[in-house]
Design a protein around this motif. Sequence first.
Motif: not given
Length: 362
Positions: A61-76, A85-90
């Motif tokens: 998903y991304y905020y329209k003001t930025q258009e920089k995607p944040i990764a998502l994955g179904e966890s439950d 959930n997002t998964w930028e754990f590193e």
Amino acid sequence: MKNILLILAFLGSFATSWAQEKSYIILEGTVGKYPIVMNLHQEDWHIDSDETKTRVWVGDYYYKTQEKPIALGESDRNGNQITLNTWEFEKEEEIETFQGVLENGKFKGTWQKGKTKLDFDLKESNSSDYTPIVHYQAERKVSSGFKNTDYPIEGKFSLDFYLPKDAKLQKELVEQLFSTYTNFDQFSKFQLDSLESDYKEILKEYENEDEMVHFLNFETMHFFAPYLNTKNYLVMNYFGYEYTGGAHGMSWEKYLTYDKQRKQWLEIQDILEVSKAKEINQVLDKVLRKEFNIPNGQLYTEAEVGIFLVDEISYSENFKLSKNGITFCYGLYEMTPYAYGFFELFVPFEDLKPYLKKGFSY
């Protein structure tokens, strides 16, 4: 950086070749008062070590003001109640969670990050701003025929492609990496036939040694999916994985950017004055040192962060665009060890302003 183990965990396969639009959706709405776009596609995850697969939603998903995607994955999931959930754990950032009901083209519930909670309300978009995407899959399993092994020895070869519906755009995209591409059916058959043939040739070398052939469980995957789909740009991600014996497989990825207004696929030289490579690389060096707290004059490999294999950085021709800047993407071992996955460095347009191509603007 992107964790390679997470990438491999969600990439799955399916047994037939087909096209389906509803396995890809774009949702628009708000988190609190903030307008966002959610870009989701379905994949078959191997939840356990056996062959059982579960179809889940993956994307960003991304905020329209930025258009920089944040990764998502179904966890439950419990019926129509799902958690993404997002998964930028590193990056050691707090996990973001979207928990709600997804049905009839609507996704509504609660977003949470740390102690902060906001309501979100999203609806499937029918806007012509977004490029229509279709889904193709093909898989082939080739048995080795070996009898004296603890588990089946086989080759698994798959293609999982989310591609533009427009045939011309689809061909332009894929042929940048595979020059033989005409359409998915012909291409997948050619690729799977070639992989099966090569695998069988290797098996012949070990046909009399079936008690010591566990390393012959080969696997090859090719994967395409939209990374960013907006009014002005379509950024596609290609991911490849291959295991042909050894301690681990190898992965690679490429981002390909289509400018919808100019109707052309962009290369880095369409964005940056690459004749000024030295100056551009100095900008990247400054950004990297700031992000990883490396003092000027200290080698990357001697820095406290302890993750770098090299002592300098050059701009990459593999890149992702957003409203605020460019993310330069590097392959395994280019900057960091295998365990750290793909290395990425985001550089704001403001820092690159003197070196942007005349006439380019996001």
